[in-house]
Design an enzyme around this catalytic site. Structure first.
Site, PDB file in Angstrom:
ATOM      1  N   TYR A   1       5.382 -14.822  -1.071  1.00  0.00           N
ATOM      2  CA  TYR A   1       5.152 -14.635   0.171  1.00  0.00           C
ATOM      3  C   TYR A   1       5.753 -15.436   0.825  1.00  0.00           C
ATOM      4  O   TYR A   1       6.338 -15.713   1.696  1.00  0.00           O
ATOM      5  CB  TYR A   1       3.718 -13.970   0.176  1.00  0.00           C
TER       6      TYR A   1
HETATM    7  N1  LIG Z   1      -3.245 -11.386   9.689  1.00  0.00           N
HETATM    8  C1  LIG Z   1      -2.753 -12.702   9.313  1.00  0.00           C
HETATM    9  O1  LIG Z   1      -3.698 -13.536   9.231  1.00  0.00           O
HETATM   10  C2  LIG Z   1      -1.257 -13.180   9.212  1.00  0.00           C
HETATM   11  C3  LIG Z   1      -1.165 -14.665   8.867  1.00  0.00           C
HETATM   12  C4  LIG Z   1       0.160 -14.915   8.635  1.00  0.00           C
HETATM   13  C5  LIG Z   1       1.176 -14.139   8.928  1.00  0.00           C
HETATM   14  N2  LIG Z   1       0.820 -12.846   9.060  1.00  0.00           N
HETATM   15  C6  LIG Z   1       2.079 -12.032   9.357  1.00  0.00           C
HETATM   16  O2  LIG Z   1       2.210 -11.201  10.074  1.00  0.00           O
HETATM   17  C7  LIG Z   1       2.629 -10.000  10.046  1.00  0.00           C
HETATM   18  C8  LIG Z   1       1.563  -8.614  10.091  1.00  0.00           C
HETATM   19  O3  LIG Z   1       0.956  -9.047   9.068  1.00  0.00           O
HETATM   20  P1  LIG Z   1      -0.639  -8.114   9.338  1.00  0.00           P
HETATM   21  O4  LIG Z   1      -1.805  -9.174   8.882  1.00  0.00           O
HETATM   22  O5  LIG Z   1      -0.965  -7.397  10.316  1.00  0.00           O
HETATM   23  O6  LIG Z   1      -0.327  -7.045   8.142  1.00  0.00           O
HETATM   24  P2  LIG Z   1      -1.155  -5.647   7.451  1.00  0.00           P
HETATM   25  O7  LIG Z   1      -0.875  -5.671   6.207  1.00  0.00           O
HETATM   26  O8  LIG Z   1      -2.397  -5.532   8.331  1.00  0.00           O
HETATM   27  O9  LIG Z   1       0.106  -4.772   8.083  1.00  0.00           O
HETATM   28  C9  LIG Z   1       1.592  -4.861   7.812  1.00  0.00           C
HETATM   29  C10 LIG Z   1       2.060  -3.340   8.129  1.00  0.00           C
HETATM   30  O10 LIG Z   1       3.367  -3.316   7.551  1.00  0.00           O
HETATM   31  C11 LIG Z   1       3.301  -2.164   6.567  1.00  0.00           C
HETATM   32  N3  LIG Z   1       4.427  -2.300   5.637  1.00  0.00           N
HETATM   33  C12 LIG Z   1       4.106  -3.198   4.457  1.00  0.00           C
HETATM   34  N4  LIG Z   1       5.132  -3.120   3.397  1.00  0.00           N
HETATM   35  C13 LIG Z   1       5.809  -2.075   4.029  1.00  0.00           C
HETATM   36  C14 LIG Z   1       6.973  -1.434   3.549  1.00  0.00           C
HETATM   37  N5  LIG Z   1       7.584  -1.677   2.276  1.00  0.00           N
HETATM   38  N6  LIG Z   1       7.490  -0.338   4.315  1.00  0.00           N
HETATM   39  C15 LIG Z   1       7.075  -0.055   5.417  1.00  0.00           C
HETATM   40  N7  LIG Z   1       5.972  -0.602   5.848  1.00  0.00           N
HETATM   41  C16 LIG Z   1       5.127  -1.578   5.374  1.00  0.00           C
HETATM   42  C17 LIG Z   1       2.141  -1.779   6.333  1.00  0.00           C
HETATM   43  O11 LIG Z   1       1.921  -0.410   6.131  1.00  0.00           O
HETATM   44  C18 LIG Z   1       1.229  -2.231   7.505  1.00  0.00           C
HETATM   45  O12 LIG Z   1       1.096  -1.081   8.446  1.00  0.00           O
HETATM   46  C19 LIG Z   1       3.405 -10.065   8.774  1.00  0.00           C
HETATM   47  O13 LIG Z   1       4.612 -10.655   9.075  1.00  0.00           O
HETATM   48  C20 LIG Z   1       2.572 -10.997   8.036  1.00  0.00           C
HETATM   49  O14 LIG Z   1       3.266 -11.834   7.211  1.00  0.00           O
HETATM   50  C21 LIG Z   1      -0.286 -12.379   9.279  1.00  0.00           C
END
Ligand SMILES: NC(=O)c1ccc[n+]([C@@H]2O[C@H](COP(=O)([O-])OP(=O)(O)OC[C@H]3O[C@@H](n4cnc5c(N)ncnc54)[C@H](O)[C@@H]3O)[C@@H](O)[C@H]2O)c1
Length: 257
Positions: A164
């Site tokens: 990741y």
């Molecule tokens: N939440 C955090 O603390 C955090 C930290 C660093 C980076 N991020 C980044 O922020 C962004 C959002 O993260 P989040 O925490 O909201 O994630 P999350 O897991 O809560 O949501 C991700 C969404 O993407 C969808 N998804 C995942 N794989 C998929 C696929 N193959 N096809 C279609 N849909 C798919 C999921 O169903 C979900 O709705 C990401 O890019 C993540 O890397 C988040």
């Protein structure tokens, strides 16, 4: 929504495409764009949560209910089809938010070639292909803002999900490369990096009291950064107010660096 955040006149009626908009940060971005009066399309593989996001937008009084296309982003043909549909259904798309990703934990010793490819595909590949599918009509419109959601995990040297973190480091490469390619056409490309944003998935799957204490120790701000707060930087970059910004990365991490 009792929204005490800024309103952006340029986002009213603007057309936007968001990946991973059913849950977490992506859902907040869809809701916040819809609250600005934008016409939003989003893709996700989670149909039930997508419906929930749409219902929340409508309940909050959005002028336009978001459109949803069920897509597994591991399948680029499905993504390309959804991009075409969004262009047709919205009459063009001038904002793209590449957001969907998967931060599953794994040990570097256990990564097979198949798992390596899967990690790159779910966290990186679709970012490029969404840009490839949507940028030509942004170029034609001489208007576009692409916001890539990265992760500060590789900067923090977090070592519990190398497939990741490595993929996420390359989001910065997509931003800087494509900003130069698309800049002459007034299409901007930026990255926004979360630190820790406690979404439903984060709290259910990864939360621990020690983890939260360590994060608060790292952050200058001693509070949880909400998905809605994070989304504000995305709105700013989507709006004309950031018309001079491209090829940049912006941290919304409570001041960890
Ligand atoms: N939440 C955090 O603390 C955090 C930290 C660093 C980076 N991020 C980044 O922020 C962004 C959002 O993260 P989040 O925490 O909201 O994630 P999350 O897991 O809560 O949501 C991700 C969404 O993407 C969808 N998804 C995942 N794989 C998929 C696929 N193959 N096809 C279609 N849909 C798919 C999921 O169903 C979900 O709705 C990401 O890019 C993540 O890397 C988040």
């Amino acid at each position: 929504m009792p929204n005490h955040f800024a309103s952006y006149p340029s986002l009213a009626e603007r057309t936007a495409f968001v990946t991973g908009g059913a849950d977490g940060i992506g859902a907040a971005i869809v809701q916040q764009l819809a609250a600005q009066g934008s016409r939003v399309a989003f893709v996700d593989k989670n149909v039930d949560y997508a419906q929930r996001t749409i219902e929340r937008c409508v309940a909050e009084g959005a002028a336009h209910a978001p459109l949803f296309y069920e897509v597994d982003l591991l399948d680029i043909a499905q993504l390309q089809g959804a991009c075409e549909s969004a262009i047709a259904d919205l009459g063009g798309v001038t904002v793209l938010v590449n957001n969907a990703a998967s931060d599953d934990r794994h040990d570097w010793r256990d990564i097979s070639v198949e798992y390596w490819n899967e990690r790159m595909n779910v966290n990186l590949r679709h970012y490029f292909f969404a840009i490839q599918a949507l940028a030509p009509q942004m170029i034609e419109a001489r208007l576009g803002s692409i916001v890539n959601i990265g992760s500060s995990s590789y900067m923090m040297q977090e070592d519990f999900f190398p497939g990741y973190a490595i993929a996420k480091s390359a989001v910065e490469g997509i931003t800087r490369t494509m900003a130069r390619t698309l800049g002459p056409h007034n299409v901007r490309v930026n990255t926004v990096l979360p630190g820790w944003v406690p979404t439903e998935r984060q709290l259910t799957k990864w939360w621990s009291p020690e983890g939260e204490r360590a994060t608060m120790n790292d952050q200058a701000l001693k509070k949880r950064i909400t998905p809605e707060e994070f989304a504000q930087m995305v709105l700013f970059l989507a709006a004309d107010d950031s018309g001079g910004c491209t090829a940049q990365q912006f941290l919304v991490d409570g001041g960890r660096f």
